[in-house]
Design a protein around this motif. Sequence first.
Motif, short mmCIF file in Angstrom:
data_model
loop_
_atom_site.label_atom_id
_atom_site.label_comp_id
_atom_site.label_asym_id
_atom_site.label_seq_id
_atom_site.Cartn_x
_atom_site.Cartn_y
_atom_site.Cartn_z
N PRO A 199 -16.25 6.36 1.44
CA PRO A 199 -16.62 4.94 1.38
C PRO A 199 -15.55 4.06 2.00
O PRO A 199 -14.36 4.33 1.88
N GLY A 200 -15.98 2.98 2.67
CA GLY A 200 -15.03 2.06 3.29
C GLY A 200 -15.25 0.65 2.81
O GLY A 200 -15.40 0.40 1.61
N LEU A 201 -15.31 -0.28 3.75
CA LEU A 201 -15.54 -1.69 3.44
C LEU A 201 -16.68 -2.21 4.31
O LEU A 201 -17.13 -1.53 5.22
N GLY A 202 -17.11 -3.44 4.04
CA GLY A 202 -18.13 -4.08 4.87
C GLY A 202 -19.43 -3.31 4.87
O GLY A 202 -19.94 -2.93 3.81
N THR A 221 -4.71 2.66 -12.73
CA THR A 221 -5.87 2.58 -13.63
C THR A 221 -5.70 1.46 -14.64
O THR A 221 -6.65 0.72 -14.94
N THR A 222 -4.50 1.31 -15.17
CA THR A 222 -4.24 0.24 -16.15
C THR A 222 -4.50 -1.13 -15.54
O THR A 222 -5.19 -1.97 -16.13
N ILE A 223 -3.97 -1.35 -14.33
CA ILE A 223 -4.18 -2.64 -13.66
C ILE A 223 -5.66 -2.86 -13.39
O ILE A 223 -6.22 -3.94 -13.68
N ALA A 224 -6.32 -1.85 -12.83
CA ALA A 224 -7.74 -1.98 -12.48
C ALA A 224 -8.60 -2.20 -13.72
O ALA A 224 -9.52 -3.05 -13.71
N ALA A 225 -8.34 -1.46 -14.80
CA ALA A 225 -9.14 -1.59 -16.03
C ALA A 225 -9.04 -2.99 -16.62
O ALA A 225 -10.05 -3.57 -17.04
N PHE A 244 -14.85 -7.02 11.76
CA PHE A 244 -13.47 -6.72 11.38
C PHE A 244 -13.37 -5.93 10.08
O PHE A 244 -12.68 -4.91 10.00
N LYS A 245 -14.08 -6.38 9.05
CA LYS A 245 -14.00 -5.73 7.74
C LYS A 245 -14.53 -4.30 7.81
O LYS A 245 -13.92 -3.37 7.26
N THR A 246 -15.65 -4.12 8.50
CA THR A 246 -16.24 -2.78 8.63
C THR A 246 -15.35 -1.86 9.45
O THR A 246 -15.16 -0.69 9.11
N ALA A 247 -14.77 -2.38 10.54
CA ALA A 247 -13.86 -1.59 11.39
C ALA A 247 -12.63 -1.17 10.61
O ALA A 247 -12.18 -0.02 10.70
N LEU A 248 -12.09 -2.09 9.83
CA LEU A 248 -10.89 -1.81 9.02
C LEU A 248 -11.18 -0.70 8.01
O LEU A 248 -10.43 0.28 7.89
N GLY A 249 -12.27 -0.86 7.27
CA GLY A 249 -12.63 0.14 6.26
C GLY A 249 -13.01 1.47 6.86
O GLY A 249 -12.65 2.53 6.34
N GLY A 250 -13.73 1.44 8.00
CA GLY A 250 -14.14 2.68 8.65
C GLY A 250 -12.96 3.49 9.14
O GLY A 250 -12.93 4.72 8.98
N ALA A 251 -11.96 2.82 9.72
CA ALA A 251 -10.78 3.53 10.23
C ALA A 251 -9.97 4.13 9.08
O ALA A 251 -9.55 5.29 9.15
N PRO A 283 -12.28 -10.07 -5.11
CA PRO A 283 -11.61 -9.85 -3.82
C PRO A 283 -10.30 -9.09 -3.98
O PRO A 283 -9.97 -8.22 -3.15
N PHE A 284 -9.56 -9.39 -5.05
CA PHE A 284 -8.30 -8.68 -5.26
C PHE A 284 -8.54 -7.19 -5.47
O PHE A 284 -7.83 -6.35 -4.91
N LEU A 285 -9.55 -6.85 -6.30
CA LEU A 285 -9.82 -5.43 -6.55
C LEU A 285 -10.30 -4.71 -5.30
O LEU A 285 -10.00 -3.54 -5.10
N THR A 286 -11.03 -5.42 -4.43
CA THR A 286 -11.46 -4.80 -3.16
C THR A 286 -10.24 -4.41 -2.33
O THR A 286 -10.16 -3.28 -1.81
N ILE A 287 -9.28 -5.33 -2.20
CA ILE A 287 -8.05 -5.03 -1.45
C ILE A 287 -7.22 -3.99 -2.18
O ILE A 287 -6.60 -3.11 -1.58
N PHE A 288 -7.22 -4.07 -3.51
CA PHE A 288 -6.48 -3.14 -4.36
C PHE A 288 -6.95 -1.70 -4.11
O PHE A 288 -6.15 -0.79 -3.87
N PHE A 289 -8.26 -1.50 -4.13
CA PHE A 289 -8.81 -0.17 -3.89
C PHE A 289 -8.66 0.24 -2.42
O PHE A 289 -8.46 1.43 -2.12
N PHE A 290 -8.73 -0.72 -1.51
CA PHE A 290 -8.51 -0.42 -0.10
C PHE A 290 -7.11 0.13 0.12
O PHE A 290 -6.91 1.09 0.87
N GLY A 291 -6.13 -0.46 -0.55
CA GLY A 291 -4.75 0.02 -0.43
C GLY A 291 -4.58 1.45 -0.89
O GLY A 291 -3.74 2.20 -0.35
#
Length: 481
Positions: A433-436, A269-273, A417-424, A326-334
């Motif tokens: 919620p996923g990506l793409g 949360t600290t990093i994201a905020a 690719f992005k949608t498949a990655l987020g969906g899986a 873009p970093f926060l998108t990958i950050f939340f994906f992780g």
Amino acid sequence: MVNGVFMMLAAVFSWFYDEDVLGQIILAGTVAIGSGGIIMFLTRNHRKEIQKREGYIIVTFGWVFMALIGTLPYIFTGAIPNFTNAFFETMSGYSTTGATILTDIESLPNGILFWRSITHWIGGMGIIVLAIAILPLLGIGGMQLFAAEAPGPSGDKLHPRITDTAKRLWLIYVGYTLAETILLKMAGMSFFDAINHSLSTLGTGGFSTKNASVAYWNDKPMIQYILILFMFLAGTNFVLSYFAFKRKFQKIFKDEEFKMYGLFVVGLTTIAALLIYFEADVSASSIAHPMVWGPAESAFRHALFQVVSLITTTGFISADYTMWTPFLTIFFFGMMFLGGSAGSTSGGIKVMRHLIMIKNGVLEFKRTLHPHAILPVRYNTKAVPQPIVFNILGFFILYMLSFIIGTLVFSWLGLDFKTALGGAASTLGNIGPGLGNLGPVDTYANLPSAAKWWSSFLMLIGRLELFTVLILLTPFFWRNR
């Protein structure tokens, strides 16, 4: 039969709001109770002994049949007339994933909205009982360690009998649901919205009564803070809640998983905020009323909300985090690969497994330097048996393989690719919620039918700890003893 009883409860809401679908919901409940009663009568004299093989079959097919029966209110009322879509929505409900094919949620009858939310609540409590009573006995994914830590044969167990353990957890679960409903009502939600979001929160599901999800209440920060609190509690080992009510606070603060769970939330949360405050445009990503108490509070609230929502695999959204950086998108994906605590309603890998894998990894360095030393992995001061460590490592490898295969199948079915990655990642982790094209403000409505069935399968195996379902696909499982 239990499904049918809850359908009748949904019918009460439909009756209260004087809706045309009341008869169809009652019919769905009658069919569920009737068919369950017939099966119970026909099998009343059968052998009640359950071995491991029967356990795997009962858990897996029990969940599948629960989802099949759960489609009846959608199909009978015409809310979701397509069977594939109805099964997807029901499996998403029971598996507490929260992914939806509905594009206009607010147009649905209140009776159907309540049924949709109650599937989260049923599935969430089912998972807690599963984690405590069944999976440890089957030796699933290292959950026997949780059994040893919580309701096992030590002096700390809730009660000697599993049924009494389940009853105590039911009371906590119901108590949290009632408390959250009251607080959300006091904070400005209608009673109907409050009860539905409480059912979704405690099941860590994510179904909302609004098209904009929790972002609908961005002008009422207190509502979001209440949801954050109960999402955090739902992602915590429910046995620790029992200890809290018994005033055994020392057990809570000594629990290594709870400490790491809290550390994840605070650190992420600290990093994201900070990133949201200095780099992201919250007003562009928020659906309505982004800043009520100022930009600093808004950045903190959105960061905390999304971190807790993703770690606990609830899937509520307060903003479209894919529009930040873009970093926060990958950050939340992780975060989709973290999961909450063992013995909670969360999906994902679970904090306990991450903790043991990290500890084992650090010990490998020491074992390299001292090959003859005996260096066991310790969890809550106790040595973890080596088979359990191997089981957890095996689970992690299988989880990542399932994610990779899931992504490949989605790509084969036509997703980018992005949608498949987020969906899986989202369906396997029971997140929502996923990506793409499956991002926080999108739905799964436009997926091909085959992709919806594949999503349902990933939701099922993710919810039931992989081994429970996948072992049924092995030829040696079906060979004679």
